[in-house]
Structures are given as structure tokens and as C-alpha cells.
Design a protein around this motif. Structure first.
Motif, PDB file in Angstrom:
ATOM      1  N   ALA A   1       0.837  -1.206   0.000  1.00 49.87           N
ATOM      2  CA  ALA A   1       0.000   0.000   0.000  1.00 49.87           C
ATOM      3  C   ALA A   1       0.871   1.256   0.000  1.00 49.87           C
ATOM      4  O   ALA A   1       0.409   2.328  -0.371  1.00 49.87           O
ATOM      5  CB  ALA A   1      -0.923   0.006   1.212  1.00 49.87           C
ATOM      6  N   TYR A   2       2.124   1.124   0.405  1.00 49.60           N
ATOM      7  CA  TYR A   2       3.031   2.257   0.487  1.00 49.60           C
ATOM      8  C   TYR A   2       4.186   2.127  -0.501  1.00 49.60           C
ATOM      9  O   TYR A   2       5.352   2.272  -0.135  1.00 49.60           O
ATOM     10  CB  TYR A   2       3.570   2.413   1.909  1.00 49.60           C
ATOM     11  N   HIS A   3       3.886   1.890  -1.755  1.00 53.55           N
ATOM     12  CA  HIS A   3       4.934   1.846  -2.783  1.00 53.55           C
ATOM     13  C   HIS A   3       5.289   3.293  -3.108  1.00 53.55           C
ATOM     14  O   HIS A   3       4.546   3.976  -3.809  1.00 53.55           O
ATOM     15  CB  HIS A   3       4.460   1.090  -4.015  1.00 53.55           C
TER      16      HIS A   3
ATOM     17  N   SER B   1       4.335  11.080  -4.768  1.00 56.55           N
ATOM     18  CA  SER B   1       4.250  11.960  -3.599  1.00 56.55           C
ATOM     19  C   SER B   1       2.905  11.806  -2.897  1.00 56.55           C
ATOM     20  O   SER B   1       2.824  11.965  -1.679  1.00 56.55           O
ATOM     21  CB  SER B   1       4.462  13.419  -4.019  1.00 56.55           C
ATOM     22  N   ARG B   2       1.855  11.477  -3.640  1.00 59.45           N
ATOM     23  CA  ARG B   2       0.541  11.247  -3.017  1.00 59.45           C
ATOM     24  C   ARG B   2       0.575  10.026  -2.113  1.00 59.45           C
ATOM     25  O   ARG B   2      -0.054  10.004  -1.057  1.00 59.45           O
ATOM     26  CB  ARG B   2      -0.534  11.073  -4.094  1.00 59.45           C
ATOM     27  N   VAL B   3       1.312   8.992  -2.521  1.00 55.52           N
ATOM     28  CA  VAL B   3       1.432   7.786  -1.698  1.00 55.52           C
ATOM     29  C   VAL B   3       2.188   8.122  -0.414  1.00 55.52           C
ATOM     30  O   VAL B   3       1.821   7.654   0.667  1.00 55.52           O
ATOM     31  CB  VAL B   3       2.131   6.643  -2.471  1.00 55.52           C
TER      32      VAL B   3
ATOM     33  N   TRP C   1       0.860   7.673   3.418  1.00 56.34           N
ATOM     34  CA  TRP C   1       1.620   6.986   4.463  1.00 56.34           C
ATOM     35  C   TRP C   1       1.807   7.892   5.678  1.00 56.34           C
ATOM     36  O   TRP C   1       1.640   7.459   6.823  1.00 56.34           O
ATOM     37  CB  TRP C   1       2.963   6.520   3.898  1.00 56.34           C
ATOM     38  N   LEU C   2       2.134   9.159   5.433  1.00 55.07           N
ATOM     39  CA  LEU C   2       2.299  10.101   6.545  1.00 55.07           C
ATOM     40  C   LEU C   2       0.998  10.253   7.327  1.00 55.07           C
ATOM     41  O   LEU C   2       1.004  10.290   8.562  1.00 55.07           O
ATOM     42  CB  LEU C   2       2.767  11.456   6.021  1.00 55.07           C
TER      43      LEU C   2
ATOM     44  N   PRO D   1       0.613   4.891  14.242  1.00 56.81           N
ATOM     45  CA  PRO D   1       1.989   4.556  13.855  1.00 56.81           C
ATOM     46  C   PRO D   1       2.275   3.056  13.913  1.00 56.81           C
ATOM     47  O   PRO D   1       1.996   2.411  14.914  1.00 56.81           O
ATOM     48  CB  PRO D   1       2.850   5.309  14.869  1.00 56.81           C
ATOM     49  N   LYS D   2       2.772   2.546  12.813  1.00 54.98           N
ATOM     50  CA  LYS D   2       3.195   1.143  12.733  1.00 54.98           C
ATOM     51  C   LYS D   2       4.539   1.100  12.025  1.00 54.98           C
ATOM     52  O   LYS D   2       4.690   1.676  10.949  1.00 54.98           O
ATOM     53  CB  LYS D   2       2.181   0.322  11.933  1.00 54.98           C
TER      54      LYS D   2
END
Length: 167
Positions: free
Chosen positions: A36-38, A88-90, A94-95, A102-103
Motif C-alpha cells: 500500500a506504500y509503494h 508523492s501522493r502515496v 503513508w504520513l 503509527p506502525k
């Protein structure tokens, strides 16, 4: 010729040069295990280093003789930089998720060649984003907006010792 500039024979007679094996002028792929965070490729990586705290030990019965030992491993923050892109959207997603819940993530930083093939990689077992910034947004300057992401991590060396492993 000293062999460094000479051609090397590859599989099936293909000729490659040493330059194709050296990590110069390439990019860095950051692959987070959670797909999900590529977050894509980056142009610059700084802070990929390791050091050890110095421990001085003096034995009481040996005068002023000091033994020097390596102490705790220390890893500085890793900073990733690139021109802002659709990835940058990904990063923003994530942020946002990290801010809510937080994980720690795991993944690799890879130095990849022009074809996207990894030359070398560093495995990060646990990391968090700790800072994000973008350079000045100035259309008149004619330069890309540079995005910077900083990651705190627990290291990339395979030196973890399991408490459950037999001695």
C-alpha cells in the motif's frame, strides 16, 4: 590495460563493462514490504551509515592500560530526496496513516541501474517517517519542487540476536 576498463564476458557472449556494475548516476528504489506504500524511486539517499559507540575499559590491576570495545550500534536518520511526482501522493497517504496509527514498516533501499535492476540493497527491518518537506514552490524559478522524506530506523545490519536461540 589494467583490467578495470576492459570488457568483461557475460553469459552467452554478451559484453559488459565495469561501468555497468558500478553504482554511479543511478537511482534508488525504496520498496516497503506493505505494498500500500509503494513510494517509488528517489534521486538521492543520505545517512545510510552505521557507527558504534566507543567503550573504554580499564582493568584495575593493569596500570593505565585501556581496552577499546565497540558499544551500541547507532544509525542516523536516512533522508530521501527527489522531484515531486505522482508517488508523492502515496507518501502523503503513508504520513497520514502514520500520524493516525503509527506502525513500523520494513523494506529495502536498492541502488538500481538504468534498467531498474538492483545492484546492491540494504534491508531495513523497522522504520518510520519522521519528517517530510518540499522545497519552495516557485513556478517562475523553472526548477522542480524537491520532496525530502526522513526515516528513523533500527538498522540494516543482520546483527539482531534472538533471545530464544540456543547458545
Amino acid at each position: 590495460m589494467d583490467g578495470f576498463g576492459s570488457a568483461l564476458s557475460g553469459a552467452e557472449g554478451a559484453q559488459t563493462t565495469l561501468e555497468s556494475f558500478v553504482g554511479m548516476g543511478h537511482r534508488y528504489a525504496v520498496l516497503i514490504d506493505n505494498i500500500a506504500y509503494h513510494i517509488g524511486d528517489w534521486a538521492k539517499v543520505t545517512g545510510l551509515q552505521v557507527s558504534w559507540k566507543r567503550i573504554d575499559y580499564r582493568v584495575g590491576d593493569q596500570g593505565n592500560k585501556i581496552c577499546v570495545l565497540p558499544g551500541a550500534t547507532e544509525y542516523p536518520v536516512i533522508a530521501l530526496s527527489r522531484a515531486a511526482s505522482p508517488y508523492s501522493r502515496v507518501v502523503q497517504h503513508w504520513l497520514t496513516q502514520t500520524s493516525k496509527s503509527p506502525k513500523p514498516q520494513s523494506g529495502t533501499i536498492q541502488l538500481v541501474d538504468f534498467a531498474g535492476l538492483p545492484l546492491v540493497q540494504w534491508r531495513l527491518n523497522e522504520f518510520f517517517p519522521i519528517k517530510w518537506s518540499i522545497g519552495d514552490l516557485d513556478a517562475a524559478a523553472g526548477k522542480p519542487a524537491i520532496e525530502t522524506l526522513e526515516l528513523a530506523h533500527t538498522g540494516f545490519l543482520e546483527d539482531a540476536i534472538s533471545m530464544l536461540s540456543p547458545i
